[in-house]
Design a protein around this motif. Structure first.
Motif, PDB file in Angstrom:
ATOM      1  N   ASP A  91       0.854  -1.164  -0.090  1.00 13.09           N
ATOM      2  CA  ASP A  91      -0.058   0.146   0.032  1.00 13.09           C
ATOM      3  C   ASP A  91       0.812   1.218  -0.017  1.00 13.09           C
ATOM      4  N   VAL A  92       2.128   1.259   0.963  1.00 13.51           N
ATOM      5  CA  VAL A  92       2.745   2.350   1.037  1.00 13.51           C
ATOM      6  C   VAL A  92       4.105   1.859   1.228  1.00 13.51           C
ATOM      7  N   ALA A  93       4.981   2.685   0.693  1.00 16.47           N
ATOM      8  CA  ALA A  93       6.555   2.578   1.058  1.00 16.47           C
ATOM      9  C   ALA A  93       7.396   3.762   1.320  1.00 16.47           C
ATOM     10  N   VAL A  94       8.401   3.658   2.095  1.00 19.35           N
ATOM     11  CA  VAL A  94       9.634   4.665   2.525  1.00 19.35           C
ATOM     12  C   VAL A  94      10.609   3.957   1.531  1.00 19.35           C
ATOM     13  N   LEU A  95      10.723   5.166   0.596  1.00 19.86           N
ATOM     14  CA  LEU A  95      11.991   4.902  -0.630  1.00 19.86           C
ATOM     15  C   LEU A  95      13.145   5.847  -0.244  1.00 19.86           C
ATOM     16  N   GLY A  96      14.302   5.239  -0.806  1.00 23.24           N
ATOM     17  CA  GLY A  96      15.591   6.062  -0.836  1.00 23.24           C
ATOM     18  C   GLY A  96      16.079   6.153  -1.974  1.00 23.24           C
ATOM     19  N   LEU A  97      16.252   7.192  -2.735  1.00 23.68           N
ATOM     20  CA  LEU A  97      16.515   7.335  -4.283  1.00 23.68           C
ATOM     21  C   LEU A  97      17.432   8.622  -4.480  1.00 23.68           C
ATOM     22  N   PRO A  98      18.335   8.404  -5.567  1.00 16.07           N
ATOM     23  CA  PRO A  98      19.026   9.421  -6.024  1.00 16.07           C
ATOM     24  C   PRO A  98      18.278  10.641  -6.332  1.00 16.07           C
ATOM     25  N   ASP A  99      19.048  11.840  -6.361  1.00 11.91           N
ATOM     26  CA  ASP A  99      18.277  13.228  -6.656  1.00 11.91           C
ATOM     27  C   ASP A  99      18.212  13.426  -8.202  1.00 11.91           C
ATOM     28  N   THR A 100      17.573  12.365  -8.866  1.00 13.39           N
ATOM     29  CA  THR A 100      17.219  12.476 -10.208  1.00 13.39           C
ATOM     30  C   THR A 100      15.876  12.523 -10.797  1.00 13.39           C
ATOM     31  N   ILE A 123      33.101  12.532   7.389  1.00  8.62           N
ATOM     32  CA  ILE A 123      33.778  13.559   6.760  1.00  8.62           C
ATOM     33  C   ILE A 123      33.011  13.978   5.441  1.00  8.62           C
ATOM     34  N   ALA A 124      32.569  15.429   5.876  1.00  5.42           N
ATOM     35  CA  ALA A 124      31.837  16.006   4.725  1.00  5.42           C
ATOM     36  C   ALA A 124      32.481  15.713   3.375  1.00  5.42           C
ATOM     37  N   VAL A 125      31.647  15.750   2.112  1.00  6.58           N
ATOM     38  CA  VAL A 125      32.226  15.179   1.189  1.00  6.58           C
ATOM     39  C   VAL A 125      31.750  16.332  -0.128  1.00  6.58           C
ATOM     40  N   THR A 126      32.677  17.276  -0.689  1.00  4.40           N
ATOM     41  CA  THR A 126      32.179  18.139  -1.580  1.00  4.40           C
ATOM     42  C   THR A 126      32.034  17.442  -2.882  1.00  4.40           C
ATOM     43  N   GLY A 127      30.734  17.949  -3.342  1.00  2.00           N
ATOM     44  CA  GLY A 127      30.259  17.100  -4.534  1.00  2.00           C
ATOM     45  C   GLY A 127      29.717  15.540  -4.394  1.00  2.00           C
ATOM     46  N   GLY A 128      29.636  15.401  -3.079  1.00  2.00           N
ATOM     47  CA  GLY A 128      29.036  14.037  -2.669  1.00  2.00           C
ATOM     48  C   GLY A 128      27.666  13.890  -3.178  1.00  2.00           C
ATOM     49  N   PRO A 129      27.325  12.367  -3.013  1.00  3.77           N
ATOM     50  CA  PRO A 129      25.921  12.094  -3.575  1.00  3.77           C
ATOM     51  C   PRO A 129      24.866  12.735  -2.490  1.00  3.77           C
ATOM     52  N   THR A 130      23.555  12.809  -3.064  1.00  5.26           N
ATOM     53  CA  THR A 130      22.478  13.273  -2.283  1.00  5.26           C
ATOM     54  C   THR A 130      21.424  12.218  -2.416  1.00  5.26           C
ATOM     55  N   ARG A 131      20.991  11.765  -1.128  1.00  4.95           N
ATOM     56  CA  ARG A 131      19.688  10.710  -1.320  1.00  4.95           C
ATOM     57  C   ARG A 131      18.593  11.410  -0.947  1.00  4.95           C
ATOM     58  N   ILE A 132      17.420  11.229  -1.580  1.00  2.00           N
ATOM     59  CA  ILE A 132      15.853  11.628  -1.133  1.00  2.00           C
ATOM     60  C   ILE A 132      15.088  10.551  -0.695  1.00  2.00           C
ATOM     61  N   GLU A 133      14.489  10.646   0.378  1.00  2.00           N
ATOM     62  CA  GLU A 133      13.419   9.984   1.001  1.00  2.00           C
ATOM     63  C   GLU A 133      12.349  10.212   0.546  1.00  2.00           C
ATOM     64  N   TYR A 134      11.512   9.209  -0.056  1.00  2.00           N
ATOM     65  CA  TYR A 134       9.861   9.733  -0.408  1.00  2.00           C
ATOM     66  C   TYR A 134       9.135   8.848   0.325  1.00  2.00           C
TER      67      TYR A 134
END
Length: 292
Positions: free
Chosen positions: A142-151, A256-267
Motif C-alpha cells: 500500500d505504502v513504502a518509504v523509498l531512498g532514491l538519488p536526486d534524479t 567526513i563531509a564530501v564536496t560534490g558527494g551524492p544526495t539521497r532523497i527519501e520519499y
C-alpha cells in the motif's frame, strides 16, 4: 467456494507447510486439510503436491493462487471501504521500509497510527526501493518509504518528499583521512569501497556522483546490511558513503563531509489509483506530522 478455503490455500502456498498454515490461520491442521481437500474436490483439480516432507503447488495450484489472492483482497477491501464510510478504518496496511530510513521514526509513526486505527492490521516489509515501487504498482504494497538519488521522483506511484541528505564519507579512526573535516570525491577515488549491490537504489546515487565527476572507484565489497558495511569500515578494510543519520556515534568511526558527494532523497510512495482507506489514513498522518 468459500473465502475461508481460499485463505487456507494462500496460507499453505506461502508457508509451504500445512502445519504452519494452520497455526497462521488459528485453526487445527485437520480442519484446514479437510477444507482444502473439499475445495479440490469441488474444482476437480489437485492444488498441492504433498509428501511427508514437502508441499508444493501443482500447475493447477499455481494458476489458482493469483485469483485466490485477488478475491481475498477484494473482499477485504469491500469490508474496509464499508467501515470507512462510518468513520472507522479497518483492513490491512502493507508498508515497505528500506533499511536506512532517517526522515521519520517508523516505530513511533506506526505506534501512533495503531492507536488511532486499532482495527487496521499492519504488515511491515523490508526490501529495496525498486522492488517496493513495483509492489505498489501491482497491489502487493500500500505504502513504502523509498531512498532514491536526486534524479526525480519515483515513476508510476504517488509520492512526496520526506527529506534529503548529502552523504558523508565514513572511514575508520585509523584511516589516513580520519583527521579531515572535508574531502572532495577525487580524494576518495583511489580508496577501496564497500557499498550496496550494484544497481540497487542504495548505491546508485554514489555511482552517479563519481560518474558525473569523471571519476572511477573500486567497490571491493558489496553488502546489503548497513551493520556489515560499518563493521568492514571499522576494520579499516574499506571506506563507504552513507547518510550521516545512519552512522552511529562510535570511537572507531569517523565521518567526513564530501564536496560534490551524492544526495539521497527519501520519499513516501503510495498508489495514486484508488488507495485503500488504511493507506489514505497513513499518508494523511505523515502529512499532519509534517505540518501540512
Amino acid at each position: 467456494m468459500e473465502l475461508q478455503q481460499m485463505r487456507y490455500v494462500v496460507a499453505v502456498a506461502e508457508e509451504r507447510s500445512f502445519t504452519r498454515a494452520a497455526e497462521r490461520c488459528f485453526v487445527v491442521q485437520s480442519a484446514l486439510s479437510h477444507q482444502i481437500k473439499a475445495l479440490e474436490h469441488e474444482l476437480g483439480v489437485t492444488l498441492f503436491a504433498r509428501s511427508s516432507r514437502r508441499v508444493e503447488l501443482t500447475p493447477s495450484g499455481r494458476a489458482f493462487l493469483p485469483q485466490a489472492r485477488a478475491s481475498l483482497e477484494a473482499a477485504e477491501r469491500a469490508v474496509a471501504d464499508s467501515t470507512a464510510a462510518t468513520g472507522r478504518i479497518s483492513g490491512t496496511l502493507a508498508l515497505g521500509v528500506i533499511p536506512t530510513v532517517t526522515a521519520i521514526d517508523i516505530a513511533a509513526t506506526l505506534g501512533a497510527f495503531h492507536r488511532d486505527h486499532p482495527e487496521v492490521r499492519i504488515a511491515l516489509r523490508g526490501g529495496g526501493s525498486d522492488t517496493f515501487v513495483s509492489a505498489i504498482g501491482d497491489g502487493r504494497l500500500d505504502v513504502a518509504v523509498l531512498g532514491l538519488p536526486d534524479t526525480g521522483p519515483p515513476q508510476g506511484v504517488a509520492s512526496r518528499v520526506l527529506g534529503r541528505q548529502r552523504h558523508v564519507a565514513v572511514v575508520s579512526a585509523r584511516h589516513r583521512l580520519a583527521g579531515r573535516r572535508r574531502v572532495r570525491l577525487a580524494d576518495l577515488a583511489d580508496e577501496p569501497f564497500v557499498d550496496f549491490s550494484q544497481g540497487t537504489p542504495g548505491r546508485i546515487q554514489s555511482d552517479l556522483a563519481f560518474r558525473s565527476a569523471g571519476l572511477r572507484r573500486e567497490v571491493a565489497f558489496e553488502a546489503m546490511s548497513t551493520d556489515l558495511i560499518l563493521d568492514l569500515v571499522r576494520e579499516d578494510l574499506v571506506i563507504t558513503l552513507l547518510p550521516p543519520a545512519v552512522v552511529p556515534e562510535d570511537p572507531d568511526l569517523r565521518t567526513i563531509a564530501v564536496t560534490g558527494g551524492p544526495t539521497r532523497i527519501e520519499y513516501l510512495a503510495w498508489s495514486g489509483f484508488n488507495p485503500s482507506p488504511a493507506a489514505q489514513a497513513f499518508v494523511s498522518r505523515i502529512r499532519t506530522a509534517d505540518g501540512e
